[in-house]
Design a protein around this motif. Structure first.
Motif, mmCIF file in Angstrom:
data_model
loop_
_atom_site.group_PDB
_atom_site.id
_atom_site.type_symbol
_atom_site.label_atom_id
_atom_site.label_comp_id
_atom_site.label_asym_id
_atom_site.label_seq_id
_atom_site.Cartn_x
_atom_site.Cartn_y
_atom_site.Cartn_z
ATOM 1 N N LYS A 88 30.717 77.795 18.315
ATOM 2 C CA LYS A 88 30.297 76.925 17.209
ATOM 3 C C LYS A 88 31.113 77.133 15.928
ATOM 4 O O LYS A 88 30.908 76.426 14.944
ATOM 5 C CB LYS A 88 28.817 77.172 16.901
ATOM 6 C CG LYS A 88 27.877 76.711 18.007
ATOM 7 C CD LYS A 88 26.430 76.826 17.543
ATOM 8 C CE LYS A 88 25.500 76.168 18.550
ATOM 9 N NZ LYS A 88 24.095 76.187 18.092
ATOM 10 N N ALA A 89 32.008 78.119 15.946
ATOM 11 C CA ALA A 89 32.722 78.484 14.709
ATOM 12 C C ALA A 89 33.623 77.361 14.218
ATOM 13 O O ALA A 89 34.224 76.640 15.010
ATOM 14 C CB ALA A 89 33.544 79.743 14.945
ATOM 15 N N GLU A 90 33.700 77.241 12.898
ATOM 16 C CA GLU A 90 34.595 76.253 12.284
ATOM 17 C C GLU A 90 35.216 76.844 11.030
ATOM 18 O O GLU A 90 34.655 77.756 10.416
ATOM 19 C CB GLU A 90 33.810 74.985 11.941
ATOM 20 C CG GLU A 90 32.576 75.237 11.101
ATOM 21 C CD GLU A 90 31.824 73.952 10.769
ATOM 22 O OE1 GLU A 90 31.752 73.629 9.574
ATOM 23 O OE2 GLU A 90 31.334 73.300 11.693
ATOM 24 N N GLY A 91 36.366 76.328 10.661
ATOM 25 C CA GLY A 91 37.090 76.878 9.502
ATOM 26 C C GLY A 91 37.807 78.149 9.910
ATOM 27 O O GLY A 91 38.997 78.160 10.162
ATOM 28 N N PHE A 92 37.053 79.234 9.945
ATOM 29 C CA PHE A 92 37.480 80.484 10.578
ATOM 30 C C PHE A 92 36.219 81.250 10.927
ATOM 31 O O PHE A 92 35.128 80.918 10.456
ATOM 32 C CB PHE A 92 38.428 81.306 9.681
ATOM 33 C CG PHE A 92 37.855 81.766 8.356
ATOM 34 C CD1 PHE A 92 37.104 82.934 8.250
ATOM 35 C CD2 PHE A 92 38.084 81.033 7.187
ATOM 36 C CE1 PHE A 92 36.591 83.364 7.027
ATOM 37 C CE2 PHE A 92 37.571 81.450 5.964
ATOM 38 C CZ PHE A 92 36.821 82.621 5.881
ATOM 39 N N LEU A 93 36.351 82.249 11.793
ATOM 40 C CA LEU A 93 35.210 83.063 12.181
ATOM 41 C C LEU A 93 35.336 84.406 11.485
ATOM 42 O O LEU A 93 36.338 85.105 11.633
ATOM 43 C CB LEU A 93 35.179 83.229 13.703
ATOM 44 C CG LEU A 93 34.014 83.991 14.326
ATOM 45 C CD1 LEU A 93 32.668 83.492 13.816
ATOM 46 C CD2 LEU A 93 34.070 83.878 15.845
#
Length: 272
Positions: free
Chosen positions: A169-174
């Motif tokens: 589900k990660a977005e942008g960065f984790l």
């Protein structure tokens, strides 16, 4: 701002270069000084900045950032002030991604819809909310996406299935938590950090950034071998605290700012 042009996505479009992401508590010791420090920290080599919203009960933060929060709160600094600082930084020509670090209570009090609308309107790129687990963040993620903003997820050493769930589900960065417990400088990092980050890497297509406990150029360099970005918070907040006597006096203000800038330069240059 569309997803394709969210500054976080632009920053990580090229994964060949390691990125440096410092954190500072906004309003410590004043909004004006935070404004000056952010600009100097970017000039010192920061690729993005986490803007810490002062909060009275910062569960994820150790004593250094708690003290900084208390100093900022004594100056009545609010979440609204931090959002308006983003606007000022954009007007001053700052192009780096700006990410708020806050807790769920201030966001809910502000109002979810209003919070993300105001973040977008004033030029922010995302938010980190450490006490909002993925099981409870659906509404926040949905509203953020409507404004082309990222809700950055955190993942700590945990079960493989949970790492996979967060990674998907990660977005942008984790945001990978390098050590269990609260933020703070540490003399050494986990011996099994590479194994943990390997599992995270398998779970996600998102860039991975590692924070919590990283405080020296050597640690920055070591962590960067496994990560796309390195986050340093407490060590920088501690350096600001060390320089408070200089920062609070007009005649020594530039010396204090220069000391913080040099400290950040030394950390950022470890990625060169």
């Amino acid at each position: 701002m569309s997803q394709a042009t969210n500054r976080i996505d632009q920053l990580f479009a090229d994964r060949s270069k390691k990125r440096f992401i410092p954190f500072l508590t906004i309003g410590d010791p004043s909004i004006e000084l935070s404004f000056a420090l952010v600009k100097e920290i970017i000039a010192a080599g920061a690729d993005a900045i986490e803007l810490g919203v002062p909060y009275s009960d910062p569960l994820a933060d150790g004593p250094t950032i708690q003290r900084a929060s208390q100093r900022a709160l004594a100056g009545q600094v609010s979440i609204r002030d931090v959002i308006m600082l983003v606007s000022r930084l954009r007007q001053a020509g700052v192009e780096a991604p700006l990410i708020l670090f806050t807790y769920v209570n201030p966001v809910l009090q502000y109002g979810l819809e209003r919070f993300f609308a105001d973040l977008a309107a004033n030029g922010a790129d995302g938010v980190i909310i450490p006490d909002l687990p993925i099981e409870e963040n659906e509404e926040a993620v949905r509203i953020a996406k409507e404004h082309d903003l990222h809700v950055i997820s955190l993942v700590a050493p945990t079960s493989d299935s949970r790492i996979a769930k967060i990674g998907q589900k990660a977005e942008g960065f984790l945001y990978c938590v390098s050590s269990l417990g609260v933020t703070g400088t540490r003399s050494s990092l986990r011996g099994d950090l590479d194994q943990f980050l390997g599992k995270v890497r398998e779970s996600t297509n998102a860039p991975i950034a590692v924070g919590f406990g990283i405080s020296t150029p050597e640690q920055v360099k070591d962590v960067a071998t496994y990560a796309d970005a390195v986050i340093v918070g407490s060590a920088i907040v501690q350096e600001i605290e060390r320089n408070l006597p200089l920062l609070k006096a007009e005649e020594s203000l530039q010396e204090g700012i220069g000391n913080v800038k040099t400290f950040v330069q030394n950390l950022a240059s470890a990625l060169q």
